[in-house]
Motif scaffolding. Structure first.
Motif, PDB file in Angstrom:
ATOM      1  N   TRP A 449      43.989  50.224  17.908  1.00 32.85           N
ATOM      2  CA  TRP A 449      45.198  51.014  17.744  1.00 32.85           C
ATOM      3  C   TRP A 449      46.371  50.292  18.392  1.00 32.85           C
ATOM      4  O   TRP A 449      46.304  49.906  19.568  1.00 32.85           O
ATOM      5  CB  TRP A 449      45.035  52.394  18.378  1.00 32.85           C
ATOM      6  N   GLY A 450      47.455  50.122  17.644  1.00 34.65           N
ATOM      7  CA  GLY A 450      48.621  49.416  18.139  1.00 34.65           C
ATOM      8  C   GLY A 450      49.349  50.182  19.226  1.00 34.65           C
ATOM      9  O   GLY A 450      49.519  51.402  19.148  1.00 34.65           O
ATOM     10  N   LEU A 451      49.797  49.450  20.251  1.00 39.84           N
ATOM     11  CA  LEU A 451      50.505  50.047  21.379  1.00 39.84           C
ATOM     12  C   LEU A 451      51.857  49.367  21.561  1.00 39.84           C
ATOM     13  O   LEU A 451      52.005  48.180  21.267  1.00 39.84           O
ATOM     14  CB  LEU A 451      49.696  49.898  22.669  1.00 39.84           C
ATOM     15  N   PRO A 452      52.851  50.088  22.075  1.00 35.99           N
ATOM     16  CA  PRO A 452      54.135  49.454  22.380  1.00 35.99           C
ATOM     17  C   PRO A 452      53.965  48.506  23.564  1.00 35.99           C
ATOM     18  O   PRO A 452      53.122  48.733  24.434  1.00 35.99           O
ATOM     19  CB  PRO A 452      55.036  50.641  22.727  1.00 35.99           C
ATOM     20  N   PRO A 453      54.739  47.426  23.627  1.00 34.00           N
ATOM     21  CA  PRO A 453      54.542  46.447  24.703  1.00 34.00           C
ATOM     22  C   PRO A 453      54.881  46.976  26.083  1.00 34.00           C
ATOM     23  O   PRO A 453      54.262  46.594  27.075  1.00 34.00           O
ATOM     24  CB  PRO A 453      55.464  45.297  24.301  1.00 34.00           C
ATOM     25  N   ALA A 454      55.856  47.860  26.172  1.00 40.54           N
ATOM     26  CA  ALA A 454      56.293  48.360  27.472  1.00 40.54           C
ATOM     27  C   ALA A 454      55.291  49.360  28.040  1.00 40.54           C
ATOM     28  O   ALA A 454      54.667  50.134  27.305  1.00 40.54           O
ATOM     29  CB  ALA A 454      57.663  49.016  27.350  1.00 40.54           C
ATOM     30  N   ARG A 455      55.076  49.343  29.324  1.00 42.97           N
ATOM     31  CA  ARG A 455      54.309  50.314  30.094  1.00 42.97           C
ATOM     32  C   ARG A 455      52.796  50.221  29.889  1.00 42.97           C
ATOM     33  O   ARG A 455      52.051  50.981  30.495  1.00 42.97           O
ATOM     34  CB  ARG A 455      54.768  51.744  29.767  1.00 42.97           C
ATOM     35  N   THR A 456      52.309  49.324  29.038  1.00 45.82           N
ATOM     36  CA  THR A 456      50.871  49.263  28.818  1.00 45.82           C
ATOM     37  C   THR A 456      50.112  48.815  30.063  1.00 45.82           C
ATOM     38  O   THR A 456      48.943  49.153  30.229  1.00 45.82           O
ATOM     39  CB  THR A 456      50.536  48.309  27.656  1.00 45.82           C
TER      40      THR A 456
END
Length: 548
Positions: A449-456
């Motif tokens: 599942w794709g995630l946004p780069p920030a805060r991961t």
């Protein structure tokens, strides 16, 4: 209509009767006169005949693509499916007679006791392909119960047939059903129990006579058949509607906004959602050709003011949006003004669907350009290029026969995981494609599942895994399955992650009941019987038929 004949039909156009969206404002009456001297398309003027000829070429190339993608089953495959449904109907008729006899139905009614099989889903709409399942519905009389007669007696009869394999019961689902293969064709079979004894093969599912006082499970089971039949009644041209829906489903699967096997558990569209949206466009442009309808489809829903509901025109009042939950994309079931297609759309999936509608519009608005290519519209969504990081969901069992049940159970809880990741990261793109890691030693299924780069980097994926695992353990009754959640970079995605092949029970279920031992209800001891002849020719049953 055969596929080849439909292509020819699309190439025979009377310009005076074409509701052509490229040169005509949306909503203009089909019989309005077109001013061929003023059409402007993509900033330049063109002769109307040239426009129509180019647009017809686009339709033909789209039909050709559908053939290349194997979206249309061969005549041999069609015959195989029709034969399977015919055999199932005969089995159900025998089952009803058998249950009637052992239930002690008066002899004068035995001849009239009957049941049938109805179809829904992609097969019911005529948009299935060679790999599609058949969504069938067993419609039985009032004396045949779901617990004993359907899940035990009919199960035993099916299991004894040489054509049937991999049969098991899914009793805890929202719509309880049996799942099996018949002559190699995967079939889902729920049950609807009507308040009659005799059910003809062409039973009218809109007849209010038998809809009154039926149980909730039967009502839910009937909704798919009712929705399909209403859609086919409302569209002006069934063949063109089927072509539009095939194209839209291909686009939705390629772009990751439709669950595999029509599953909307990930917050995307299911087959019924796309069927209603396609019918909505076809109904408003009854004389438009295939490529024109695809153009209108994307233009309409790219700028749709959600949560305004999408409602097919069938003479009913505008529906009231339920207030007990948020509906991001309400789509009315065409068989009822108060019911909506079941939806798990959340904020993240809403944004992706919306963006894909806009992308589709930006591509198809240039459909008349000489260099237009349908392949661009149907390009697979580029997950590795779009997202830098992914949450990897690795599911496994020690026994490959148990993997499907475990994966189905986890899928049924995916929406809660999406919402949790949304809360932590603001966005999550749950790729519906199911993979297999061939390097792993145990049978497995993998999701990325794709995630946004920030805060991961701030996410505690171990805690998320523990909380999600608890929710699945509460509904799964089978042997213990394993789950591992991790955050991986796009360049860490395994090169040997293959697409999952068709797996038994990969669809969602809440509890699967399987047994190799034949169960016999207390009142009944199954043996082949013949009840024809118990009813005299001049008998007149007091029980009415459910026929329309």
């Amino acid at each position: 209509m055969e596929f080849g004949n439909l292509v020819k039909q699309q190439l025979i156009v009377d310009p005076g009767h074409v509701n052509y969206p490229f040169v005509q404002p949306i909503g203009l009456h089909p019989n309005s006169n077109l001013d061929s001297s003023v059409p402007q398309v993509m900033g330049f003027r063109r002769n109307l005949d040239v426009i129509l000829r180019t647009e017809m070429e686009r339709s033909m190339s789209l039909f050709q693509m559908m053939g290349d993608e194997d979206l249309v089953p061969s005549p041999e495959e069609e015959i195989k499916r029709r034969n399977a449904i015919h055999k199932l109907k005969q089995i159900v008729k025998e089952w009803v007679k058998t249950v009637a006899y052992h239930r002690g139905l008066p002899k004068r009614y035995l001849r009239f006791a009957s049941g049938t099989i109805l179809t829904s889903g992609s097969y019911g709409l005529g948009v299935h392909n060679s790999e599609s399942d058949i969504d069938a519905l067993c419609v039985g009389p009032c004396f045949a119960t779901i617990a004993e007669d359907f899940f035990i007696v009919l199960h035993n009869m099916l299991a004894s047939r040489p054509e049937v394999s991999d049969i098991h019961c899914v009793k805890g689902a929202k719509v309880p059903l049996m799942r099996f293969k018949f002559d190699g064709i995967s079939i889902d079979l729920p049950y609807a129990r009507l308040k009659v004894i005799s059910i003809p093969g062409d039973v009218d599912v809109f007849n209010p006579f038998f809809l009154k006082n039926i149980d909730d499970t039967s009502w839910k089971s009937l909704s798919g058949v009712r929705a399909n039949r209403r859609i086919l009644q409302l569209v002006p041209n069934v063949e063109i509607f089927q072509a539009v829906l095939r194209s839209v489903k291909l686009w939705a699967k390629k772009r990751g906004v439709m669950g595999i096997n029509n599953l909307q558990l990930l917050g995307f569209f299911g087959g019924v959602h796309l069927a209603v949206l396609s019918a909505f466009i076809c109904q408003r442009h009854p004389t438009a050709s295939l490529s024109a309808l695809i153009f209108v489809f994307f233009k309409t829903f790219a700028f749709w003011h959600w949560p305004t509901p999408v409602v097919l025109q069938d003479g009913v009042a505008w529906p009231v949006i339920p207030t007990d939950k948020v509906l991001w994309m309400p789509i009315q079931l065409p068989c009822s003004p108060y019911e909506f297609c079941h939806s798990n759309v959340v904020r993240s999936t809403f944004l992706k669907i919306k963006n894909e509608f806009i992308r589709g519009h930006m591509l198809t608005k240039d459909m008349l350009r000489p260099d237009f290519d349908w392949n661009v519209l149907f390009e697979p969504f580029p997950y590795p290029r779009k997202y830098g990081k992914f949450v990897k969901i690795f599911l496994s069992t020690s026994d490959k026969d148990e993997l499907g049940d475990w994966v189905g159970c986890v899928k049924s809880r995916f929406r809660s995981l999406i919402i949790k990741l949304e809360e932590l990261l603001g966005f999550c793109d749950p790729n519906p494609t199911e993979y297999v890691d061939v390097d792993a030693s145990e049978p497995n299924a993998v999701f990325y599942w794709g995630l946004p780069p920030a805060r991961t980097d701030m996410i505690d994926i171990v805690h998320v895994e523990e909380e999600f695992l608890k929710s699945t353990k509460n509904v799964y009754q089978g042997p213990s399955g394993k789950m591992k959640l991790s955050v991986v970079h796009a360049d860490w995605l395994p090169q040997k992650a293959h697409f999952a092949s068709e797996r038994r029970s990969a669809k969602p279920c809440w509890r699967t009941v399987k047994s190799n031992q034949r169960i016999i209800p207390a009142y009944y001891k199954y043996q082949p019987i013949c009840v024809d002849g118990y009813l005299t020719a001049n008998a007149r049953p007091e029980y009415p038929s459910a026929g329309g």
